[in-house]
Design an enzyme around this catalytic site. Structure first.
Site, PDB file in Angstrom:
ATOM      1  N   TYR A 110      20.031  34.345  32.856  1.00 54.04           N
ATOM      2  CA  TYR A 110      19.617  35.713  32.498  1.00 54.04           C
ATOM      3  C   TYR A 110      18.093  35.812  32.492  1.00 54.04           C
ATOM      4  O   TYR A 110      17.515  36.762  33.021  1.00 54.04           O
ATOM      5  CB  TYR A 110      20.185  36.079  31.126  1.00 54.04           C
ATOM      6  CG  TYR A 110      19.644  37.381  30.579  1.00 54.04           C
ATOM      7  CD1 TYR A 110      20.065  38.600  31.103  1.00 54.04           C
ATOM      8  CD2 TYR A 110      18.695  37.403  29.547  1.00 54.04           C
ATOM      9  CE1 TYR A 110      19.561  39.793  30.614  1.00 54.04           C
ATOM     10  CE2 TYR A 110      18.195  38.585  29.053  1.00 54.04           C
ATOM     11  CZ  TYR A 110      18.622  39.788  29.592  1.00 54.04           C
ATOM     12  OH  TYR A 110      18.129  40.973  29.116  1.00 54.04           O
ATOM     13  N   SER A 134      12.419  42.176  30.030  1.00 53.35           N
ATOM     14  CA  SER A 134      12.801  41.512  28.786  1.00 53.35           C
ATOM     15  C   SER A 134      11.681  40.575  28.360  1.00 53.35           C
ATOM     16  O   SER A 134      10.893  40.117  29.202  1.00 53.35           O
ATOM     17  CB  SER A 134      14.066  40.680  29.015  1.00 53.35           C
ATOM     18  OG  SER A 134      14.423  39.966  27.851  1.00 53.35           O
TER      19      SER A 134
HETATM   20  O1  NJP Z   1      22.999  46.656  26.404  1.00 50.66           O
HETATM   21  P1  NJP Z   1      24.357  47.494  26.502  1.00 50.66           P
HETATM   22  P2  NJP Z   1      21.472  47.124  26.230  1.00 50.66           P
HETATM   23  N1  NJP Z   1      26.476  49.103  37.034  1.00 50.66           N
HETATM   24  O2  NJP Z   1      25.403  46.487  26.773  1.00 50.66           O
HETATM   25  C1  NJP Z   1      25.565  49.134  32.012  1.00 50.66           C
HETATM   26  C2  NJP Z   1      18.117  44.771  28.600  1.00 50.66           C
HETATM   27  N2  NJP Z   1      17.732  44.054  27.406  1.00 50.66           N
HETATM   28  O3  NJP Z   1      21.346  48.564  26.017  1.00 50.66           O
HETATM   29  O4  NJP Z   1      28.753  49.934  33.250  1.00 50.66           O
HETATM   30  C3  NJP Z   1      26.131  50.108  36.229  1.00 50.66           C
HETATM   31  O5  NJP Z   1      24.486  48.401  25.323  1.00 50.66           O
HETATM   32  C4  NJP Z   1      26.577  49.268  30.899  1.00 50.66           C
HETATM   33  O6  NJP Z   1      27.548  50.257  31.128  1.00 50.66           O
HETATM   34  P3  NJP Z   1      29.011  50.026  31.788  1.00 50.66           P
HETATM   35  C5  NJP Z   1      19.442  44.392  29.224  1.00 50.66           C
HETATM   36  O7  NJP Z   1      19.347  43.213  29.999  1.00 50.66           O
HETATM   37  C6  NJP Z   1      18.436  44.128  26.278  1.00 50.66           C
HETATM   38  O8  NJP Z   1      20.884  46.187  25.249  1.00 50.66           O
HETATM   39  O9  NJP Z   1      29.716  51.278  31.417  1.00 50.66           O
HETATM   40  N3  NJP Z   1      25.925  49.969  34.918  1.00 50.66           N
HETATM   41  C7  NJP Z   1      25.713  49.772  29.766  1.00 50.66           C
HETATM   42  O10 NJP Z   1      25.503  51.165  29.869  1.00 50.66           O
HETATM   43  C8  NJP Z   1      19.713  45.612  30.068  1.00 50.66           C
HETATM   44  O11 NJP Z   1      19.016  45.535  31.293  1.00 50.66           O
HETATM   45  C9  NJP Z   1      18.035  43.413  25.156  1.00 50.66           C
HETATM   46  O12 NJP Z   1      29.570  48.766  31.207  1.00 50.66           O
HETATM   47  C10 NJP Z   1      26.105  48.739  34.394  1.00 50.66           C
HETATM   48  C11 NJP Z   1      24.387  49.062  30.021  1.00 50.66           C
HETATM   49  O13 NJP Z   1      24.403  48.593  31.376  1.00 50.66           O
HETATM   50  C12 NJP Z   1      19.119  46.746  29.239  1.00 50.66           C
HETATM   51  O14 NJP Z   1      18.266  46.137  28.269  1.00 50.66           O
HETATM   52  C13 NJP Z   1      16.893  42.639  25.210  1.00 50.66           C
HETATM   53  C14 NJP Z   1      26.454  47.647  35.180  1.00 50.66           C
HETATM   54  C15 NJP Z   1      24.171  47.907  29.076  1.00 50.66           C
HETATM   55  O15 NJP Z   1      24.121  48.425  27.790  1.00 50.66           O
HETATM   56  C16 NJP Z   1      20.122  47.590  28.486  1.00 50.66           C
HETATM   57  O16 NJP Z   1      20.935  46.734  27.674  1.00 50.66           O
HETATM   58  C17 NJP Z   1      16.207  42.579  26.384  1.00 50.66           C
HETATM   59  C18 NJP Z   1      26.665  47.868  36.550  1.00 50.66           C
HETATM   60  N4  NJP Z   1      27.016  46.870  37.392  1.00 50.66           N
HETATM   61  C19 NJP Z   1      16.616  43.287  27.470  1.00 50.66           C
HETATM   62  N5  NJP Z   1      26.554  46.555  34.374  1.00 50.66           N
HETATM   63  C20 NJP Z   1      18.770  43.421  23.876  1.00 50.66           C
HETATM   64  N6  NJP Z   1      19.767  44.271  23.693  1.00 50.66           N
HETATM   65  O17 NJP Z   1      18.404  42.642  22.984  1.00 50.66           O
HETATM   66  C21 NJP Z   1      26.230  46.971  33.129  1.00 50.66           C
HETATM   67  O18 NJP Z   1      15.110  41.798  26.391  1.00 50.66           O
HETATM   68  N7  NJP Z   1      25.965  48.283  33.119  1.00 50.66           N
END
Ligand code: NJP
Length: 225
Positions: free
Chosen positions: A146, A134
């Site tokens: 975070y 990030s």
């Molecule tokens: O967010 P979101 P992003 N085990 O909420 C999964 C980083 N990032 O695409 O498990 C397995 O749409 C969750 O799925 P579910 C951010 O930190 C973002 O934006 O079904 N999976 C979903 O598929 C992250 O590392 C921004 O709830 C788990 C996914 O994670 C990455 O980008 C900026 C889980 C999250 O999808 C993807 O985030 C930045 C677990 N324990 C970095 N917990 C931004 N959006 O602005 C969660 O700098 N998931």
């Protein structure tokens, strides 16, 4: 039988991971889609192909089972992307301790577990490790645990890169600025789209084997911090 590369994505059920799954599926990759929400993964697999593997990256056994499922289905793993993660309200008193617990275990230990589980298969394929960091892992955000987790991921990418040097495995840290995904509670103007990050991932993957794109940091054109 296809010899297309096999791409394992955690956090594939939504946002950046789902958009990249669509892009990679379109580019011919065979997909292994991981997250906790089985229903969303199965809907995405029906759309883009590949297999859905319900996975909680906090659990080591789930990461082992994810890679085992990829090998059982396709016989190899070429790319693993530790992308699962989530944020927290800024302020040291704002979130519950249990939210912090799960965020640290998902963003840091979960990423380490996913990469660890995949390394033996990646050594065989001379594959590619991707981690989602990030902008918050490149500058300190006030009151943001975070941000601390993403600093750890920044360090992890370099630690992994050095550890795997001379194995043929490449390592790329994808560091997004603000992207319009369910990561945020509220929509807002001026963020990137998930496809903007998908293109960065596909760029890193498309390089010839002697080129390792170690980090891509992508901000919206107007993002001050
Ligand atoms: O967010 P979101 P992003 N085990 O909420 C999964 C980083 N990032 O695409 O498990 C397995 O749409 C969750 O799925 P579910 C951010 O930190 C973002 O934006 O079904 N999976 C979903 O598929 C992250 O590392 C921004 O709830 C788990 C996914 O994670 C990455 O980008 C900026 C889980 C999250 O999808 C993807 O985030 C930045 C677990 N324990 C970095 N917990 C931004 N959006 O602005 C969660 O700098 N998931």
């Amino acid at each position: 039988m296809s010899d297309a590369p096999v791409f394992v994505i955690t956090g594939a059920s939504s946002g950046i991971g789902a958009a990249t799954a669509r892009a990679a599926g379109g580019a011919g990759y065979r997909l292994v889609l991981a997250a906790r929400s089985r229903d969303k993964l199965e809907a995405l697999a029906a759309e883009v192909g590949g297999v859905a593997v319900a996975t909680d990256v906090m659990r080591w056994e789930d990461n082992e089972a994810l890679i085992a499922a990829a090998l059982a289905e396709f016989g190899r793993v070429d790319v693993v992307w530790a992308n699962a993660g989530f944020g927290a309200t800024r302020g040291w008193l704002e979130e519950t301790p249990s939210h912090w617990h799960d965020m640290v275990l998902t963003n840091v230990l979960g990423a380490a577990y996913t990469v660890r589980a995949a390394i033996p298969a990646l050594k065989s394929s001379r594959g590619h490790v991707l981690l989602t960091g990030s902008v918050a892992g490149r500058r300190v955000m006030p009151g943001s645990l975070y941000s601390c987790t993403k600093w750890a991921v920044t360090a992890m990418a370099e630690a992994v890169r050095q550890d795997l040097n001379d194995t043929g495995i490449r390592t790329t840290l994808i560091s997004p600025g603000a992207v319009d995904t369910p990561f945020f509670d509220n929509p807002s103007e001026g963020r990137l789209e998930p496809d903007d990050i998908a293109r960065a991932v596909m760029y890193a993957l498309a390089q010839p084997p002697h080129v390792d794109v170690n980090e891509i940091l992508v901000r919206p054109t107007a993002q001050a911090g």
